[in-house]
Design an enzyme around this catalytic site. Sequence first.
Site, short mmCIF file in Angstrom:
data_model
loop_
_atom_site.label_atom_id
_atom_site.label_comp_id
_atom_site.label_asym_id
_atom_site.label_seq_id
_atom_site.Cartn_x
_atom_site.Cartn_y
_atom_site.Cartn_z
N CYS A 355 1.12 -3.41 -10.10
CA CYS A 355 1.32 -2.84 -8.77
C CYS A 355 1.30 -1.09 -8.92
O CYS A 355 1.10 -0.23 -7.50
CB CYS A 355 2.37 -3.49 -7.32
SG CYS A 355 1.64 -5.03 -7.15
O1 KQY Z 1 2.87 -5.08 -4.70
C1 KQY Z 1 2.55 -3.99 -4.50
N1 KQY Z 1 0.39 -3.79 -4.74
C2 KQY Z 1 2.71 -3.27 -3.30
C3 KQY Z 1 3.65 -3.70 -2.83
C4 KQY Z 1 4.48 -2.81 -2.15
C5 KQY Z 1 6.19 -2.48 -1.03
C6 KQY Z 1 6.61 -2.06 -0.78
N2 KQY Z 1 7.43 -1.95 -0.34
#
Ligand code: KQY
Length: 372
Positions: A355
């Site tokens: 992420c």
């Molecule tokens: O997992 C993701 N691609 C982003 C997670 C965002 C979490 C915000 N607290």
Amino acid sequence: MNILHSTPQKDGFYMPAEFSAHDGCIMIFPHRRDSWQNGAYAARKAFAQVIGYISQSEKVTVCARYEDYDAARFLLPPYVRVVEMESDDAWARDVAPTFVTNGQTIRGIDWGFNAWGGLEDGLYFPWDKDNKMARKLCDLLEVDSYDRRDFILEGGSIHSDGEGTLLTTEACLLSRGRNPHLTKETIEQRLKENLGVQKVLWLPCGIYQDETNEHVDNICAFTAPGEVVLAWTDDTADPQYALSKRCWDYLMRVTDAQGRALKVHRLPLPKPVTITAEECDGLDDMDGEPTRRPGERLAASYVNFYIANAHVVVPQFGDEKDAAALAILQKLFPTRKVVGVYARDILIGGGNIHCITQQIPHAGSLQGGKSL
Ligand code: KQY
């Protein structure tokens, strides 16, 4: 750079697989005090370790806010490019462009971003700085971009095999906070025309308590054309079991765009990871992120890895399954070194290594791209 209003598919472009060759990787320096405990001090160290591995084989670009520029520049080695750029948080996968290629050049897709659900069930407000990053990055990298801001999509919700197949989840793409005015068929059509794929595989769901509405990149990932890993638990009492089982059953009955049955490798999950009271104390309460509560389960999964040119960088949780996850992935990626980074401080933010990264494909990636 040029803003394009045609579609990548019409122009002969497609999204290559992550295991194809990369020219670089984009990341963002964490700063948000309600996402990262203690002013993001520990998260920055974890990000730096991830960068340390990736930068051995890819040019890494890190975006840092004006007020964090010195901290980023001081922490990161000189061969990592640090550029000043505003952001709301640090999830490059979701706010950087998705890149497509025609085998000779790359272009970026600038999707709409609304913090994983906008005013419906989004995770912070406002998100306008994040929403401008894809365009800024395309300018910085000197690549033309497709303006798709009318369609809400995050990079973490899609995986491409580079051979015409896309993986996503219904839980995320059909959620009310993204494109509620579009039918599943229309959404599928948008995915095909923008990502140059012929078949979309719709996993029903993702990881329990995943606050992105269950992004695919936490539950399932391609390791090669026709092969995926699926996050798995044998514990039938764990709420995750039913979610993983539904995905398994789905994957067992579908074929990919090439007509292949998928080879599915089970990647064990760590024992449930919960946030401590002390960690919660380190998070600022703001009028943004939903506040974490002590004991809350976090969406920990080894599937959230990044495939760099020379390494596969895998989250570790201090769990007894850490080593097994690395060993399974090492067998699946024999030409790369599989390495672990202790990622609890990234997980507290709500995501993991995949992420916080976005690959820039090598402009000459072949269809189905060979791994290096
Ligand atoms: O997992 C993701 N691609 C982003 C997670 C965002 C979490 C915000 N607290």
